[in-house]
Design a protein around this motif. Structure first.
Motif, short mmCIF file in Angstrom:
data_model
loop_
_atom_site.label_atom_id
_atom_site.label_comp_id
_atom_site.label_asym_id
_atom_site.label_seq_id
_atom_site.Cartn_x
_atom_site.Cartn_y
_atom_site.Cartn_z
N UNK A 1 7.78 -0.80 -23.12
CA UNK A 1 8.94 -1.71 -22.69
C UNK A 1 8.52 -2.30 -21.39
N UNK A 2 9.24 -3.26 -21.16
CA UNK A 2 9.05 -4.31 -20.03
C UNK A 2 9.91 -3.90 -18.68
N UNK A 3 9.55 -4.29 -17.51
CA UNK A 3 10.49 -3.96 -16.40
C UNK A 3 11.89 -4.43 -16.44
N UNK A 4 12.21 -5.58 -17.14
CA UNK A 4 13.43 -6.23 -17.23
C UNK A 4 14.39 -5.16 -17.81
N UNK A 5 13.77 -4.24 -18.80
CA UNK A 5 14.68 -3.43 -19.58
C UNK A 5 14.90 -2.20 -18.61
N UNK A 6 14.56 -1.95 -17.41
CA UNK A 6 14.96 -0.76 -16.68
C UNK A 6 15.65 -1.06 -15.52
N UNK A 7 16.53 -2.09 -15.47
CA UNK A 7 17.44 -2.24 -14.59
C UNK A 7 18.59 -1.29 -14.42
N UNK A 8 19.10 -0.93 -13.24
CA UNK A 8 20.20 0.50 -12.96
C UNK A 8 21.37 0.01 -13.86
N UNK A 9 22.04 1.04 -14.12
CA UNK A 9 23.31 1.02 -14.96
C UNK A 9 24.35 0.32 -14.31
N UNK A 10 24.42 0.38 -13.06
CA UNK A 10 25.64 -0.39 -12.30
C UNK A 10 25.44 -1.76 -12.46
N UNK A 11 24.15 -2.22 -12.38
CA UNK A 11 23.74 -3.65 -12.48
C UNK A 11 23.86 -4.16 -13.85
N UNK A 12 23.51 -3.41 -14.75
CA UNK A 12 23.93 -3.95 -16.33
C UNK A 12 25.49 -4.06 -16.64
N UNK A 13 26.21 -2.97 -16.05
CA UNK A 13 27.54 -3.21 -16.32
C UNK A 13 28.34 -4.10 -15.23
N UNK A 14 27.60 -4.42 -14.29
CA UNK A 14 28.23 -5.52 -13.34
C UNK A 14 29.61 -4.91 -12.81
N UNK A 15 29.65 -3.65 -12.37
CA UNK A 15 30.99 -2.78 -11.84
C UNK A 15 30.82 -3.37 -10.37
N UNK A 16 32.18 -3.77 -9.98
CA UNK A 16 32.41 -4.34 -8.77
C UNK A 16 33.67 -3.57 -8.00
N UNK A 17 34.32 -2.86 -8.78
CA UNK A 17 35.57 -2.31 -8.05
C UNK A 17 35.54 -0.84 -8.02
N UNK A 18 36.28 -0.07 -6.98
CA UNK A 18 36.07 1.14 -6.85
C UNK A 18 37.37 1.60 -6.22
N UNK A 19 37.80 2.70 -6.16
CA UNK A 19 38.99 3.46 -5.49
C UNK A 19 38.64 3.72 -4.05
N UNK A 20 39.63 4.06 -3.39
CA UNK A 20 39.47 4.58 -1.78
C UNK A 20 39.20 5.82 -1.90
N UNK A 21 39.72 6.79 -2.72
CA UNK A 21 39.77 8.30 -2.74
C UNK A 21 39.91 8.71 -4.25
N UNK A 22 39.66 10.06 -4.39
CA UNK A 22 39.95 10.38 -5.58
C UNK A 22 41.08 11.64 -5.64
N UNK A 23 42.02 11.48 -4.99
CA UNK A 23 43.15 12.62 -4.72
C UNK A 23 44.15 12.47 -5.86
N UNK A 24 44.23 11.14 -6.49
CA UNK A 24 45.34 11.17 -7.75
C UNK A 24 44.42 11.21 -9.07
#
Length: 432
Positions: free
Chosen positions: A74-97
């Motif tokens: 395989x090539x380097x282009x296939x080895x991108x991180x999962x976060x980059x592939x999924x384009x995740x941008x939002x997250x919570x402030x804490x895990x209390x709930x």
């Protein structure tokens, strides 16, 4: 650039997991958990290449579904991180709930397994898991990373093929079965090499009673290729353990500078080999017999050696070539024993006292002595004996303790699980 060839030992790495494997034929396969890999596509590819695991078939086994994979470069282009592939941008402030009640994932296990059969890309599987998770986007970024890493570890479809090195093999052997290498961790191995003063010149003496060839391989590797140094590797059995030496694939000239001999037979050759019967003294016989009992015990304990009785059987009855080979090696080693050695390294499963008494006179003055043991009480006895006799000075008995750290932004801490002890080292320098 090194190329993968038939007969090579290779290191297969899937994320942090590594495995030493022999690529013996085009039909060779490797097993990583439930995954079975065909290795034929590795031939003539450069070391360091990354391959994608492509599912060929799945079948039910005793331990669940077993998947057969072919490997595709395989090539380097296939080895991108999962976060980059999924384009995740939002997250919570804490895990209390967030509560771990097992209801966060709306997909059933049967749905995930079916999806895995139909799709071989980990990013698409994890994307579906994220989409159907009720709590993922409420997690903190750190918690999201942990979740993604956990899923990626399970569904990761890439393997890297690496060339065996001393460090890689030490880590693999220590993780799989520390007892087979006497619990020698990589930091202890590096100290043994450092204290022994190995270089590209001189003659060095090693006695070890079973480390899968790790110690002789490390010492020979430190001498380097195209040098004048020679290693006499004494062992208690009929055949030395050489897996690590073979895996390194050293040049033939460098391999020839490692002389592997049975401890008892080479001492007999040294003290009695070229002497006429009339001139052999009882003292010579006593020096050889002094280590006989220890030698037999060591052979019985060492992994991979044939069991023996009071006499050591040195070759198979049908092998005249093997008979001649060990005799030639004994004579080569005995010649170097007459010249004496520039250092002595010992790693003995048995009590090292009598073996040390036999080998210490073979070392030149002002040369390093390094003794590794898993039991500090035995080395304390040796320490007091050497102090009393005055044969070795600057004696130090040390214990190695290494902590592995996780290094991540804002969350650096020691690993939760780590090895507590890697044996003990007794070091010093010989006196005339």
């Amino acid at each position: 650039m090194a190329i993968i060839q038939l007969g090579d030992y290779i290191v297969i790495q899937r994320q942090k997991y590594t495995k030493l494997q022999k690529f013996g034929s085009l039909d060779a396969t490797a097993t990583l958990g439930k995954e079975h890999l065909e290795l034929k596509s590795l031939l003539d590819q450069p070391y360091g290449s990354t391959f994608k695991m492509c599912v060929k078939e799945s079948k039910a086994g005793k331990r669940g579904a077993q998947r057969q994979h072919s490997l595709e470069l395989c090539t380097e282009n296939e080895l991108r991180s999962i976060r980059d592939v999924l384009n995740i941008s939002s997250s919570g402030a804490d895990n209390r709930d967030i509560s771990d009640n097992g209801e966060a994932q709306s997909l059933k296990s049967s749905d995930i397994e079916q999806m895995r059969e139909e799709c071989n890309e980990s990013s698409k599987i994890i994307e579906k898991l994220v989409e159907n998770s009720k709590t993922f986007h409420n997690r903190t970024e750190y918690s999201q990373d942990k979740y993604l890493l956990k899923k990626e570890k399970k569904y990761f479809e890439f393997v890297q093929i690496r060339q065996p090195t001393i460090r890689l093999m030490a880590d693999i052997f220590h993780r799989q079965d520390p007892d087979k290498i006497m619990g020698i961790r990589v930091d202890t191995l590096s100290q043994i090499i450092s204290y022994s003063g190995i270089s590209g010149f001189g003659n060095y003496l090693l006695y070890e009673s079973g480390t899968n060839g790790l110690l002789p391989a490390a010492m020979l590797n430190s001498m380097g290729a195209g040098t004048e140094a020679t290693l006499v590797h004494m062992h208690p059995g009929n055949v030395p353990q050489k897996q690590a030496l073979l895996a390194l694939k050293l040049p033939f000239e460098q391999q020839q500078r490692c002389i592997s001999v049975n401890l008892y037979s080479v001492l007999r050759e040294f003290y009695q080999g070229d002497k006429p019967e009339a001139t052999k003294s009882s003292g010579d016989e006593e020096k050889v017999e002094a280590v006989t009992e220890t030698e037999v015990t060591a052979e019985e304990q060492s992994e991979g050696f044939e069991p023996s009785s009071k006499k050591v059987k040195l070759e198979s009855p049908n092998s005249n070539k093997a008979h001649q080979r060990w005799q030639v090696e004994n004579k080569r080693a005995a010649a170097l024993m007459n010249e004496k050695f520039d250092s002595l390294v010992m790693a003995a499963k048995e009590h090292p006292s009598s073996i040390l008494q036999a080998l210490l006179p073979l070392v030149k003055p002002s040369r390093p002595v390094v003794i590794f043991g898993t039991c500090k009480e035995l080395l304390q006895e040796i320490y007091m004996d050497l102090k009393t006799t005055g044969k070795v000075t600057n004696l130090h008995l040390t214990s190695n303790w290494m902590r592995t750290y996780q290094i991540l932004p804002n969350r650096t801490h020691p690993e939760v699980n780590m090895s507590g002890n890697s044996g003990y080292l007794l070091t010093g320098y010989t006196l005339k």
